[in-house]
Design a protein around this motif. Sequence first.
Motif, PDB file in Angstrom:
ATOM      1  N   VAL A 407       5.825 -38.103 -19.957  1.00  0.00           N
ATOM      2  CA  VAL A 407       6.944 -37.175 -19.822  1.00  0.00           C
ATOM      3  C   VAL A 407       8.257 -37.851 -20.206  1.00  0.00           C
ATOM      4  O   VAL A 407       8.382 -39.077 -20.132  1.00  0.00           O
ATOM      5  N   PRO A 408       9.270 -37.050 -20.592  1.00  0.00           N
ATOM      6  CA  PRO A 408      10.604 -37.607 -20.802  1.00  0.00           C
ATOM      7  C   PRO A 408      11.300 -37.808 -19.461  1.00  0.00           C
ATOM      8  O   PRO A 408      10.820 -37.347 -18.419  1.00  0.00           O
ATOM      9  N   SER A 409      12.423 -38.493 -19.463  1.00  0.00           N
ATOM     10  CA  SER A 409      13.213 -38.637 -18.237  1.00  0.00           C
ATOM     11  C   SER A 409      13.672 -37.255 -17.785  1.00  0.00           C
ATOM     12  O   SER A 409      14.158 -36.457 -18.577  1.00  0.00           O
ATOM     13  N   PRO A 449      12.362 -42.659 -21.832  1.00  0.00           N
ATOM     14  CA  PRO A 449      13.562 -41.995 -22.381  1.00  0.00           C
ATOM     15  C   PRO A 449      13.587 -41.943 -23.901  1.00  0.00           C
ATOM     16  O   PRO A 449      14.460 -41.281 -24.481  1.00  0.00           O
ATOM     17  N   THR A 450      12.643 -42.641 -24.555  1.00  0.00           N
ATOM     18  CA  THR A 450      12.537 -42.525 -26.012  1.00  0.00           C
ATOM     19  C   THR A 450      12.297 -41.073 -26.407  1.00  0.00           C
ATOM     20  O   THR A 450      12.799 -40.600 -27.438  1.00  0.00           O
ATOM     21  N   ILE A 451      11.536 -40.343 -25.586  1.00  0.00           N
ATOM     22  CA  ILE A 451      11.273 -38.921 -25.854  1.00  0.00           C
ATOM     23  C   ILE A 451      12.581 -38.147 -25.828  1.00  0.00           C
ATOM     24  O   ILE A 451      12.843 -37.302 -26.692  1.00  0.00           O
ATOM     25  N   ASN A 452      13.422 -38.420 -24.828  1.00  0.00           N
ATOM     26  CA  ASN A 452      14.714 -37.737 -24.735  1.00  0.00           C
ATOM     27  C   ASN A 452      15.538 -37.970 -25.984  1.00  0.00           C
ATOM     28  O   ASN A 452      16.126 -37.032 -26.554  1.00  0.00           O
ATOM     29  N   GLY A 457      18.301 -35.463 -26.637  1.00  0.00           N
ATOM     30  CA  GLY A 457      18.954 -35.694 -25.358  1.00  0.00           C
ATOM     31  C   GLY A 457      18.844 -34.508 -24.421  1.00  0.00           C
ATOM     32  O   GLY A 457      18.245 -33.479 -24.721  1.00  0.00           O
ATOM     33  N   PHE A 458      19.446 -34.659 -23.224  1.00  0.00           N
ATOM     34  CA  PHE A 458      19.413 -33.607 -22.209  1.00  0.00           C
ATOM     35  C   PHE A 458      20.058 -32.333 -22.742  1.00  0.00           C
ATOM     36  O   PHE A 458      21.005 -32.366 -23.534  1.00  0.00           O
ATOM     37  N   VAL A 526      15.391 -29.618 -20.557  1.00  0.00           N
ATOM     38  CA  VAL A 526      15.604 -30.598 -19.491  1.00  0.00           C
ATOM     39  C   VAL A 526      17.096 -30.773 -19.288  1.00  0.00           C
ATOM     40  O   VAL A 526      17.838 -31.075 -20.227  1.00  0.00           O
ATOM     41  N   SER A 527      17.544 -30.563 -18.070  1.00  0.00           N
ATOM     42  CA  SER A 527      18.970 -30.664 -17.758  1.00  0.00           C
ATOM     43  C   SER A 527      19.231 -31.900 -16.919  1.00  0.00           C
ATOM     44  O   SER A 527      18.402 -32.304 -16.094  1.00  0.00           O
ATOM     45  N   SER A 528      20.406 -32.487 -17.116  1.00  0.00           N
ATOM     46  CA  SER A 528      20.795 -33.656 -16.319  1.00  0.00           C
ATOM     47  C   SER A 528      21.691 -33.264 -15.163  1.00  0.00           C
ATOM     48  O   SER A 528      22.213 -34.119 -14.452  1.00  0.00           O
TER      49      SER A 528
END
Length: 530
Positions: A407-409, A449-452, A457-458, A526-528
């Motif tokens: 999964v991503p972060s 976080p490579t996926i993000n 990015g978020f 995906v939200s931060s």
Amino acid sequence: MNKRFKELLARQRAIVDGALLAGRGMTEEEKAEFNSIQAELRALEAEADNPPQETPADGGQPSEPAPAEGGQRSEEEIASRARTAERQRITEIRSMCSELNISAERADELINSGANIEAARAAVIEELRRSHAPVPRRADSARTGSGAVQILETEEQRFARAAADGILLRDCTISESSAVEGARNFAGLSLKELAIEALRMEGESVAMKSADDIFSMIMRSAFNPSALFPSIMDQAIQKAYVEGHKTANVTFDIFTKKGTLKDFKKHDNYYLSGPAGEFLEVPENGELKADRISDKKRPQRQLKTYGRQFTMTRQAFINDDIGFVSQIPAKYAKSARKTINKQVYQILINNPKIYDNKALFHADHGNLVTSGSGVTANSLRAMMLAMSAQVDEFGDAAIIRPAYIVVPSGYTFDMYTIFNSPTINTSDNTQAANPLFQYKDKIQIVEDPTINALCGGFGNTMPWWLIGSQDDTDFIEVDYLNGQEVPTLRRSEPAGTLGLVWDVFLDWGISVMDWRGAVKNPGTTVSSTL
């Protein structure tokens, strides 16, 4: 005799060192020369231990030592000589093993086996050759009192090792306990001061020389493979490089397989043997029916070379930029691992066509969830069912156990809640057993976080994957040339470059071997936001 003895010893050391530097054992020709030299050494030792006796002035026969009373040596005298010889044998073997970093246990084995000094030395050298460990040597050592040749470390080699570790101690790249003896003495010296010491040991005059002059001198010596200061830089950079490689924060090797190839050709002869046929009933007086194992061709694999080059510039030397030696190599070592990591995740995200000319994650493969979602119990259940429904190339159930969720972060918070809650709320607001609780120790969550970064990015949609056990599926394989994972570091000699230059390169290839090994969920935004 002494001059000839030293010449022979020097030639023996050259033969052994040449084989060790090439990472091999001695050739037949080298062994023959080594043994021939050893025979001459023994002859010289015998001559030194038994000099010719002088002829009496009267022309009579040389006098001989008088025997003990009774015309022969006593048993006590013989036993005393034997005890002295045994003590000397034990002392020499222990001393030799200690100086060549051979364990005390191995020394005891050689002593208890009854090996003489020469046999013990041959066994020790063979052990060092097999392990490719450098054989230390010392120019001022020729032989021991018993005639055994001792190969020890030169003063220059000791200086280079201690100076290299001193550089790394100064920048806290290595710990005090892992540094060689004497390294702390060099931790406070600048690059210029180390270069001056190295040049002095090589007989160069460095009085009243500026940092720029010293740099010019080491640049001229850089083309000499035995030059001392470049050797110090090589050792320090190599050690810092290995430390950086070990600490690279990557995740690709958790769920991919490691393979090895011996060359850069396309390897398309990788076959998978089919299953054995089912057992058939044999009627009374009936015959057993023959079975034929069928094979399926697997995807091609091929290596490519990746690399970079970095330079210790004239400015870095004059400015005493110690970080170049310790930090820059470590960054390149981590970069090699991160490059492989990024390439693996690019395959997962970009979903390229694979060996059957279809996308890796495709409806025909049964490994793609049609509607993306976040991490929920229902989405996980659907992905697990899709993986369990896979059949192999021969139509039998593949039986792939889910082992990783990648999964991503930003997804892991929900993931840990789902797996670590023993109960769940039902539709009528009652408590029930959580069926996913049983997987909390069986499925590893891999967050990267490579996926993000690859997805923008978020705030963007990010996919996630369920990946099977490496024991059940090949999925993605990362191959290395002859299994070498750590990149090669080599000092280069490019013309016109004002500085010492190092090449760093590694050979690898990434291949999708079996699409059955993973199921993809297209994901959700995906939200931060906290």
